[in-house]
Design a protein around this motif. Structure first.
Motif, PDB file in Angstrom:
ATOM      1  N   ILE A 196       0.912  -1.235  -0.234  1.00  0.00           N
ATOM      2  CA  ILE A 196      -0.008  -0.102   0.131  1.00  0.00           C
ATOM      3  C   ILE A 196       0.892   1.237  -0.074  1.00  0.00           C
ATOM      4  O   ILE A 196       0.416   2.080  -0.917  1.00  0.00           O
ATOM      5  N   ILE A 197       1.939   1.325   0.913  1.00  0.00           N
ATOM      6  CA  ILE A 197       2.859   2.261   0.839  1.00  0.00           C
ATOM      7  C   ILE A 197       3.558   2.661  -0.511  1.00  0.00           C
ATOM      8  O   ILE A 197       3.531   3.837  -1.020  1.00  0.00           O
ATOM      9  N   ILE A 198       3.944   1.745  -1.160  1.00  0.00           N
ATOM     10  CA  ILE A 198       4.755   1.866  -2.363  1.00  0.00           C
ATOM     11  C   ILE A 198       3.651   2.164  -3.474  1.00  0.00           C
ATOM     12  O   ILE A 198       4.076   3.206  -4.279  1.00  0.00           O
ATOM     13  N   LEU A 199       2.364   1.745  -3.491  1.00  0.00           N
ATOM     14  CA  LEU A 199       1.255   2.214  -4.319  1.00  0.00           C
ATOM     15  C   LEU A 199       0.992   3.628  -4.212  1.00  0.00           C
ATOM     16  O   LEU A 199       1.018   4.477  -5.099  1.00  0.00           O
ATOM     17  N   PHE A 201       3.173   5.827  -3.070  1.00  0.00           N
ATOM     18  CA  PHE A 201       4.290   6.582  -3.358  1.00  0.00           C
ATOM     19  C   PHE A 201       4.534   6.768  -4.741  1.00  0.00           C
ATOM     20  O   PHE A 201       4.724   7.790  -5.271  1.00  0.00           O
ATOM     21  N   VAL A 202       3.907   5.607  -5.659  1.00  0.00           N
ATOM     22  CA  VAL A 202       4.085   5.752  -7.049  1.00  0.00           C
ATOM     23  C   VAL A 202       2.992   6.798  -7.442  1.00  0.00           C
ATOM     24  O   VAL A 202       3.009   7.451  -8.484  1.00  0.00           O
ATOM     25  N   PHE A 207       1.222  11.574 -10.456  1.00  0.00           N
ATOM     26  CA  PHE A 207       0.293  12.718 -10.574  1.00  0.00           C
ATOM     27  C   PHE A 207       0.569  13.935  -9.887  1.00  0.00           C
ATOM     28  O   PHE A 207       0.169  14.992 -10.590  1.00  0.00           O
ATOM     29  N   LEU A 208       1.188  14.039  -8.931  1.00  0.00           N
ATOM     30  CA  LEU A 208       1.339  15.281  -8.164  1.00  0.00           C
ATOM     31  C   LEU A 208       2.373  15.914  -8.803  1.00  0.00           C
ATOM     32  O   LEU A 208       2.421  17.278  -9.137  1.00  0.00           O
TER      33      LEU A 208
END
Length: 228
Positions: A196-199, A201-202, A207-208
């Protein structure tokens, strides 16, 4: 005169005779006593009969001894087990039977007129008593009972009760299995958290940054136009 002689003879006979009663047990040895003073008379001739001692010799003789030697013995069950040197000529009947009951007579032939000693014995046979087993009565107090229980529990623990060992092993296995299941759950949770953390971060990287980069360019252009 003859009658007077018989009278004195009967008196002497009664004085020198005695009657005993002996109880024998079926199947056991029984001894009919007959003794005399060996130091005074030395070795004497004697006889045993199955009836009261008559005026002469023995009636229905079963054992007879002359000068220390047995000359008559009707049955090997009739034994002289006493010490003759002690003046003991008692008759022992081995393995006494019911048919052995009755009167027995012992005559001791002491030299001289009317000196013989007579011993009449009435043998009564009875059933041998049954031996009762010896038992001890135990009265357990509360303190003794507690001590026995404590000792028993301590002994069981020291020796090792198979039931206790099996229970302990079963509990240990269950606990180990529980730990293994918990480790798997924790590992799965950590793995999912990491994914979840990796997702996240990706997602933020994709997008940001674009919106963040576009805002500075717009601001710079606007600033240039304002300067001009």
């Amino acid at each position: 005169m003859r009658g007077l002689c018989y009278f004195y003879l009967s008196i002497l006979t009664q004085v020198s005779s005695s009657t005993l009663k002996v109880v024998g047990f079926f199947g056991h040895n029984v001894t009919l006593p007959c003794t005399y003073d060996f130091q005074t008379h030395g070795v004497l001739s004697f006889c045993w009969g199955r009836e009261m001692v008559p005026r002469y010799k023995c009636a229905d003789t079963i054992v007879s001894s002359e000068d220390g030697a047995v000359v008559v013995r009707e049955s090997p069950r009739y034994q002289l087990l006493g010490r003759v040197t002690d003046g003991d000529v008692s008759l022992t009947i081995l393995d006494a039977q019911w048919s052995d009951a009755g009167v027995y007579g012992c005559r001791l032939q002491i030299p001289g007129w009317f000196n013989d000693e007579k011993v009449n014995t009435d043998l009564v046979m009875e059933e041998a008593p049954v031996e009762q087993p010896v038992t001890e009565d135990w009265t357990l107090t509360a303190a003794v009972t507690q001590e026995i229980l404590t000792t028993s529990m301590t002994t069981n623990v020291d020796v090792g009760d198979p039931t206790l060992d099996i229970s302990a092993v079963t509990t240990a296995e269950k606990f180990k299995a529980f730990l293994e299941v918990g480790n798997i759950g924790r590992a799965a949770a950590i793995f999912l958290s990491t994914i979840i953390i990796i997702l996240i971060f990706v997602f933020r990287r994709r997008f940001l940054p674009k919106s963040t980069l576009q805002q500075p360019h717009t601001s710079t252009a606007e600033n240039i136009y304002e300067v001009l």
